[in-house]
Structures are given as C-alpha cells and as structure tokens.
Design an enzyme around this catalytic site. Structure first.
Site, PDB file in Angstrom:
ATOM      1  N   GLU A 155      19.645 117.591  65.012  1.00 38.01           N
ATOM      2  CA  GLU A 155      19.594 117.070  66.377  1.00 38.01           C
ATOM      3  C   GLU A 155      18.278 117.513  66.998  1.00 38.01           C
ATOM      4  OE1 GLU A 155      23.024 118.059  68.756  1.00 38.01           O
ATOM      5  OE2 GLU A 155      24.407 117.702  67.079  1.00 38.01           O
ATOM      6  N   GLU A 194      28.644 122.666  64.557  1.00 38.26           N
ATOM      7  CA  GLU A 194      28.901 123.641  65.618  1.00 38.26           C
ATOM      8  C   GLU A 194      30.277 124.294  65.488  1.00 38.26           C
ATOM      9  OE1 GLU A 194      25.944 121.936  69.064  1.00 38.26           O
ATOM     10  OE2 GLU A 194      27.905 120.990  68.878  1.00 38.26           O
TER      11      GLU A 194
END
Length: 1009
Positions: free
Chosen positions: A515, A445
């Site tokens: 994820e 991220e």
C-alpha cells in the site's frame, strides 16, 4: 432459541461436513461447452441464485427451531435475492469501520445478540441426476452458516470469502427439495475479518448445485517446469480422484490446436504429463492462454494454462526471466448499490478501466475475490497478489491507545492456528491454477507470529513456484523469523525510506509497497516521486496504490437528493467517517484525476528530449514483453496554444526495455513572441479487448528552443490619459473606457469596470486558506490553530500617487492574522493602474518564522453572476497541483466554470490549474477580466468559496453561488497522500518565508480584442 451447537464461538470447529478444498472448476459434458465458460451450458450445473424466502432476526436467540423443517410455513416471509448483502436490502445496520471491531473485543466470543438471517429455497432436481453425486457450493457467505437439506442438518462453515462445498447426495431426491440456511452476522472468524470496509452480511456470492459421476476427478493442480531457458516447458497435471477411473486430457493452444495429449488410469492420485516446445508465454501484456481439457467419464473439466515463471534473483522480482515492475492498485469488492455482491460485468468494467490506465497489478485486498474475477485476470492480463481472508487490525486498538503488541496476539495463540491455516489453505487450493497469480499474501494487518509462519510454510510446501508476501512481518514487535517470506513489504513508506532500503547492500530481498500513495479525495500527489525511485532501483519491485474505488453507498436525502454515503450517515457507531472514500474512481466507476495521474506516471513509454532544435527524441520502451509496434505516435507543435505544425512519426518498434531515437520533422523559427510547445501522443493502432483504436496510452510535452521577444505594441500601453480623484476613503480612477475604484482604508480594489460593465461583485481580498483536502486531515488542526481559516487583513497605511497623468500607483502596508493568534504574515502591495485600464500589483510578503507552511497565497476575486466562461493558457483539461500535474497538458483551454469543478464526495479544495500563464474569466459575450503574471500562477475558478467547501460534509450540502469566485495564487501547497501516507514533501510546501508575487488584471471584451 434454536437448539444447535454453538459452533460460531468454538475455535475447534471451523466446519462440519464441508468438502476438502479443491481447485475451482465447473464440470461440463463436452469440450465445446467447457470452452465457453458459460455455466448454464453444463447439464451438471444448476444455479440456486434467485429469489429465496428470507427472515431477519436481531438475535439468533429469536430463531425458532422449526424453520428448517420441510413442513415449516415460510409463505409470509420476505423475498430476498441471492446473492446479496442484507444491509443494502434494508436489514440490519449499515456500518463502516476501518480498524475497530464493531463489537466488544473478547476473542473468540461475539455478542449474544448476534443477528441471524434465515433463508429457505425450494427447487427441483432432475431425474437425470439420480445416479450422480450431488454437491452444493456456496461461493461466499459472511460470516458463518448452518445448512439443512429437506429438514436434515447438512453442514456448517465459516470463512466468508472462499467456497464451502457439501456433498448432499444422500439428502436430495428427484423432484422438489427444500434447502434452509441460517447465516449469522458474527462468529469467532469475525476476529479475522476486520477489513477496512463496510460490514456486510449474507449469502453474497453465488450458490449452485453440481452433479458428479460417482467416481470423478476431484482436484487438479497444474505445475510447470522450464528447460533450456524458456524453449521447453513440461506441464505436470496432478490429479486427485474419488476412486479408480480412466482419465485422458488434451492441451490446446490459443488457436485451438492440440499441442499435447496424455491419459492414465488413476486411483486416488495420478499425474498427466505434457511437453511443449517453444511455448508462447503468458504475461500481463500478452496474456496467452493454452486450454487444458480433462476428460473423465461423462465429464470435461477445463483449465486455462498460462506458461510463466516467477523468480527472485539477486533481489530482483522477475517474470519469465524479465525484471518486472508491479504497477498496482488495491481492490476491494465494492458496488454502490449491491455492496460486496459484484456482478460479472461490473468486474469487467473495473478491469477495462485498469487496463486503460496502465495498471498491471491487483492486490485482492484483503481476501480472495470471486473465482470469476480470477478467470478474468487470466484473460485480460493482470498480475494478482491473492490475499488470504485475514485481518485482525482491531486487536491493536482494543486497548485505550494503539498497542503494537496486541495486534500479534491471535497469531501467537496456538488455539487460533487452525483458523489461520484454514484461510491460507482454502485460498491456495481454489486459485492454484491461475497464471495471473504472482504472489500469495498471508493476509493483512494481523500482526505476525507463529500462526502466520505456519500459513507461509504450508503454502510454500504446497506451491513453491509462487513467492509469499506478508507486510505485517515488518512490525518492530513481530516474530523475527521471516525465512518463508520472499520479499519485504511495506505500507506507506516514504520515498526516502524506500531509496534507503534499495541502497542498503545488506538487504537481499526485493521491496514491495503493498500500500502506498493514499488516493483519498484530491490526491494522490506523490506518485511521480515514488516511481522515479522505483524505476531507478532494481530492488524496488513496485507497489499498489490504496485504493481502487470509493466505497460510497448510493442513497438519497429525505428530499430525494441522491448522494454517496459514508461511515456515520446511517447512524452507525463506531464508524470511521469518510475514510472509505479513498479511491481512484468514484463508486459508480468514474475516474478521479488521481487515476489519470497514475496512468501517466506508470505509462509503459518514456519520451525524452535529445536535441529539440534538430527534432530528435529518445523513446524508451518500458513494457516488459512487447515492442512498440502496436502504437502510433502523433506530434504537434503549438505556439501559445495554437497548432502550427503536426504529423505522425514513422515506425517505432523499440524492443522491451529498449529505446529508439526518432526525428520529428518540424521547422522552428529563431525567435517568436510566443512559446513553442511540442506534444507527442502515443495511441493504439488497433482495437483491443479493453480499448478502441486511437486510444491514448500516454503523451509527453516539451518547450521548444525558440527565443522569445516582446511584442512591439507593448510600448504604446502607457499613452492613454486617465483621471483619479478621492472621495473619503474611495479612490476612483477613470480612463477612456474603464472605471476602477480602490478602498484606501482596506487597501484593496473594490471595483473594476469596462464600458460600464461591472466585473467585481465584492472587494478583492488576499487569502491563504484552502478547503482542507482529505490528505490535509493531519495538518488541518495545525492550520486552524494558527488561524489560517479565519484571517483578516490589517492595512497600516495606504497612499496613492498620480504619475504623468497616464498611471496611478497605490502603495499599502498590510498584514494577515487570525483571531487569538499572532500575525501570520506582513507585506507591501504596490498597485498600478495605467491608461489602458490594466491593473498590476506587486506583493512582497514576509511570513512569520514560526508559522507552519501556508496552504496557499493569492488574490481572491468575487465576480458577478453570468461570469461563466473560462479561457486560459496553462495545464488542463483537469485539475493540477505542484505534485499532481503529470497527467495534464499545457495548452489553450475554453471551459465553463462548472467544468473547472471536481466533484468530490467529501467537498474539499479542487479544480486548481497549476502553471497558468494567463486566463480570462468572462460572460458568454466575452466581457470579463484577463489575468496574467510574469511567472506562472495557480488558477482556481468556481461557484464555491473555500469556506463553503470547508463547511460541507457531503457534496449535496453545497449551495452553488450565482457569483464566480476566482483565485489567483502565487503558489498552492501540494496535495500529497498524508491521510495515510507520509507527510507532504518539503519541495511541495509553500514554506517560503519571503516571496514576491506580481499580477496583472485587465478588463477585456474578448470579441473586440
């Protein structure tokens, strides 16, 4: 203020005097000590862990210059154990934030009030080290630090979670020495360390000294190539030395036998070569390790060698030529008392728990873990996605609203390139010899642009044998150059999205869910759907559930009540509340039911019915490298929860990815008054390093083909007379041994009794509300806006009729609605009481067309104090929901009300039992009510109401009621994983606009039945 260079805000300085990164190892004096892996057995190793003098300052400007001098008096300072984190020792602010930076976003600058921790330690150096080069190694310091040895500046480093090594030979002396360290909470590197976690600071991993020969092997890189399939492997050991030296090495197999030797005179660079015929390969299921011993001067270096090959062929991820599915979890370093300081036994406990629950992959979210953890993964057998210590998520929220363009800024800026590269280089160099690593990850991220591309290209140039992962490249505003990335990675993509990718022939790379299936609170509820798709499509290589553990901090209330704290509990601002309580296990390592669900869904054995009448089943081996000969198979046949036949199957030895037909020698009747159920349990035949013999790996259940017939006694149930009389709005119905009453004004039963024993504490009520789960967080507001949390029942009419003196029928029309909102649903209820005392109700319901789907619909009863025993035929022993029920077994269970409760740190809906056929809630003498229905229903029994659970922010805030609350639900919506994942699938929602629900309630004395 101390007069030092402000390296902490200087992007051109990432280190001063720090050694070039190298592979992790400890030098030993002999092979026996090296094999043990016990560092203290090396005469060349000296730990500096232990008690240090410590002084905390709220700002670096408060630090006096003299603290690091040899003459500085630190006797009045505090004592602090190293390694440790400041915040769990009472210094600085405990703070949890997910995305947002905990300081103004102004890269590379950090606040002037930058907290500083000063460490001082005195130690002795042996005279045996006089002619040695001496190094100090810091395994992990957050976020940056300055180092002085005997009053002299020795170096500076940043990059919190990889080692920093300094040559301090010229600064150390025989006898007593003093080391001083200044650690700052923030530096420009903090912009790259914005991980979703508690923000810890300090020397949180180990510190030690190494004594090296003046000329020694500095670095080792083991590379391997295969020939003739996997019949031959060549190990090339690339060496880097500090000068000209003779090196010899031996390669031993797992039994300790030498399989190869080589030697060379090396001056700076050199290579050793070993050839092994028919090597035993390494994989997570059978982690066979060879051991390489490198001898140089007085030193022996030891490296585990696992022969394995990672390839991607036609979009399929393969290990040793075999397609492999990665059944993973994301794991942060997290300890409920020590923060990010993780003891060795704690690491082992995590890995054993993972093994026991069929997990084969770990993503080190979002930084390299302790080097000892990597050793353990090699040994126990795990596939590791090793992730660079890089996350700058807060760049996307530094504007008023999320800005997808901003998150790429640091990766675009050339002045940040060295910082990005440093994090990839130090990770790869430290961990390059671990067979457990199957992917390098370029962080998390942090956007994606030229700096990430530089990281990936360097990594590929250094080690092309391991594929490269980075999810941020999937962003719509990311740099389109993904040539250096070997798979497409996604977070929280829906099942439909991953299936669409797998079916798209234009997509050539495998898809990895780095994820998925957010395990927050009561969840996740979509695991089976994901894994049905992953197994179906070769291009889907698996994924890692977010996440392994709840990050609660063990603390206590003012009155001494212990609890696990989350964001905001320490007055921290900004914070993200309980979003850190999102794991498959509790902070103290107790499995949530979500982990049990994962265990079942990713189990390495699939059992399918072939011909249940003949007893034949098909057993498929989903292991990738081992057959099933290590497992035993136990079977039992139950009729309504009672075992009638059982036994063990003969040898099942299906090869990897193969299958075997087996026949179970049971005998079935043609008809029965009950349901026949077959349960197969697969368990370990022998003890392993992670589980005892007999440990269950998985199970499967099947309803057997036996025709059900009704019991002949049913026809006698209407023969007992009863009496009914009305006084005001109260209708009383009396029979031989019971007395019930209805409130005709409210249209609800208010009393159920047998032999004078009262079974209800309050009138029954219809309910649609459940305490929102964490995964309901985005739906909670819609439910509340619709009034679901505050419904009241309106009864339009209620009439009763006596039928033949043997039964009474009560018919009512009703609605449920919330304050200030239109009515949610309308319905008709037909109640019937017969001469046995049984109460039946048939509810016909119509839900408003524009209403959002219901959390639940059912009948709630409040039973008196003492109703503590729950017996039921249904799924258990733990909670289950329509989308979270693979891990439960159908059976007959006897439990207490407390045992029905699942204790989540943030209270929420819990403890439901999906697919219940009947249940009895009673006191210990068996006096209670039996609940049943023509169709399976959802059962929930507890000492808290949904309102109790909704109000509480922590489990310690719950006040246990003496009464017992019983929910008998037509259906309950699933739990999903929408706290971060996709919306709940349509098939798991209670979204029917019309439905019928029937229930039977019979007061019973079980001991007389």
């Amino acid at each position: 203020m101390i007069h030092i260079n402000r390296y902490w805000e200087d992007l051109s300085v990432l280190q001063v005097n720090r050694e070039t990164p190298r592979a992790h190892y400890i030098p030993y004096a002999d092979a026996g000590s090296a094999k043990s892996g016990k560092r203290a057995r090396s005469p060349f190793y000296q730990t500096l862990n232990g008690s240090w003098k410590f002084q905390y300052h709220r700002s670096v400007r408060e630090v006096e210059e003299a603290f690091y001098e040899e003459s500085a008096d630190v006797s009045a300072w505090d004592e602090l154990i190293v390694p440790s984190c400041w915040q769990v020792n009472g210094y600085d602010q405990l703070q949890y934030t997910n995305i947002n930076y905990p300081f103004p976003c102004d890269p590379p600058y950090v606040p002037d009030n930058n907290p500083a921790g000063l460490y001082v330690r005195e130690f002795n150096v042996s005279g045996h080290w006089d002619k040695k080069d001496k190094y100090i190694v810091f395994e992990g310091v957050n976020s940056c630090f300055y180092l002085w040895v005997n009053g002299k500046f020795a170096g500076y480093s940043q990059g919190s979670r990889v080692p920093a090594e300094f040559n301090v030979s010229s600064l150390l002396r025989e006898g007593k020495n003093r080391i001083a360290v200044m650690v700052l909470k923030w530096c420009d590197g903090s912009y790259l360390e914005d991980q979703d976690a508690w923000r810890y600071t300090g020397i949180f991993r180990g510190v030690y000294l190494l004594a090296r020969d003046s000329v020694h092997v500095r670095d080792v890189f083991n590379k391997q190539t295969f020939e003739d399939g996997f019949r031959k492997v060549t190990l090339l050991t690339e060496l880097e030395t500090t000068g000209q030296v003779a090196v010899r090495a031996e390669l031993k197999d797992s039994e300790g036998s030498i399989v190869g030797t080589d030697e060379a005179a090396v001056d700076g660079k050199g290579t050793l070569r070993f050839e092994v015929t028919n090597p035993v390969l390494w994989n997570a299921e059978k982690p066979n390790l060879y051991q390489l011993y490198v001898h140089c001067g007085n030193e022996v270096l030891q490296f585990p060698v696992g022969f394995r090959q990672i390839t991607i062929t036609d979009g399929v991820f393969q290990i040793n030529g075999q397609a492999v599915k990665l059944k993973g979890v994301n794991r942060h370093d997290s300890h409920p008392e020590l923060g990010q300081t993780i003891p060795l036994n704690h690491m082992i406990k995590d890995l054993i728990l993972m093994k026991k629950h069929n997990i084969n992959t770990i993503r080190t979210s979002h930084y390299p873990n302790d080097s000892r953890f990597m050793d353990l993964c090699d040994e126990y057998g795990f596939y590791v996605i090793d992730e660079a210590d890089l996350e700058c998520h807060g760049m996307g929220t530094a504007s008023e609203e999320w800005d997808d363009g901003n998150i790429h800024l640091l990766s675009q800026k050339p002045e940040w390139k060295a910082s990005f590269l440093d994090r990839a280089i130090r990770m790869v160099e430290r961990d390059k010899n671990h067979p457990s690593i199957v992917m390098w990850s370029m962080g998390n991220e942090s956007g994606y642009d030229v700096n990430h591309i530089a990281m990936a290209e360097w990594t590929k140039s250094r080690d092309a044998s391991i594929p490269i992962h980075y999810e941020g490249a999937a962003s719509s505003q990311a740099n389109p150059d993904v040539e250096s990335l070997d798979m497409l990675s996604r977070m929280y993509a829906s099942v439909q999205e991953i299936e669409a990718y797998a079916q798209d022939e234009k997509q050539k790379k495998p898809l990895f869910l780095c994820e998925y299936s957010h395990a927050m609170g009561n969840g996740p509820g979509d695991l089976k759907d994901y894994w049905d798709a992953i197994y179906k499509y070769p291009k889907l290589m698996g994924g890692c559930v977010w996440e392994w553990c709840d990050h609660g901090i063990k603390t206590e209330t003012k009155d001494g009540t212990p609890f696990f704290a989350y964001g905001g509990d320490f007055g921290d601002k900004p914070n993200d509340g309980n979003f850190c309580i999102d794991g498959l296990i509790t902070p103290d390592r107790k499995p949530h039911t979500g982990l049990l669900e994962l265990k079942k869904v990713v189990a390495p054995i699939r059992i399918e019915a072939q011909d249940l009448r003949k007893g034949t089943i098909n057993v498929t081996n989903l292991y990738d490298f081992i057959d099933l000969s290590h497992l035993g198979f136990y079977w039992k046949v139950e009729m309504d929860g009672l075992v009638v036949q059982q036994g063990q199957l003969g040898s099942i030895e299906a090869a990897p990815h193969g299958h075997q037909i087996a026949t179970i020698p049971y005998n079935l009747p043609e008809t029965s008054t009950g349901t026949y159920l077959l349960t197969l349990s697969c368990w370990l035949k022998e003890q392993t390093s992670w589980a005892e013999a007999g440990y269950e790996i998985t199970f499967e259940q099947f309803v057997l083909p036996v025709q059900q017939v009704k019991e002949s006694g049913d026809s006698l149930r209407q023969m007992f007379p009863l009496q009914a009389y009305q006084e005001g709005d109260i209708l009383t119905i009396e029979g031989f041994d019971f007395c019930h009453s209805f409130d005709l004004y409210s249209g609800m039963i208010q009393k159920i009794s047998k032999q004078g024993v009262n079974m209800l504490q309050a009138p029954a009520q219809l309910t649609i509300w459940r305490a929102p789960t964490d995964n309901d967080m985005h739906l909670k507001e819609r439910w509340m806006n619709a009034g679901y949390d505050r419904t009241a029942m309106k009864t339009y009419s209620c009439e009763w009729t006596e039928i033949d003196g043997t039964s009474v029928e009560i018919k009512s029309d009703f609605s449920l609605g919330g304050d200030s909102r239109f009515t949610i649903l309308h319905g008709e209820a037909i109640w019937r009481v017969d001469g046995t005392g049984e109460i039946s109700v048939k509810l016909q319901v119509k839900v408003g067309e524009k209403q959002v789907y219901l959390p639940r619909f059912g009948l709630q009863l409040m039973m008196p104090q003492g109703m503590e025993e729950v017996e039921y035929l249904g799924f258990g022993p733990h909670e289950s929901y329509i989308d979270k029920r693979q891990s439960v077994k159908k059976g007959r269970y006897l439990m207490t009300v407390d045992e029905m409760f699942e204790d989540y740190i943030m209270p929420q809906e819990n403890g439901s039992r999906y697919g219940t056929e009947w249940a009895i809630v009673s006191n210990e003498q068996g006096m209670g009510i039996k609940f049943s229905s023509p169709e399976d229903f959802s059962l929930n029994v507890g000492h808290f109401t949904p309102e109790d659970l909704t109000r509480a922010a922590h489990n310690y805030e719950l006040a246990k009621r003496k009464e017992t609350t019983v929910h008998l639900d037509y259906k309950m919506s699933g739990v999903g994983s929408n706290s971060c994942g996709p919306e709940l699938l349509e098939s798991y929602r209670l979204n029917e606009k019309e439905f019928t629900f029937e229930l039977r309630l019979l007061p019973v004395f079980k001991e007389d039945e």
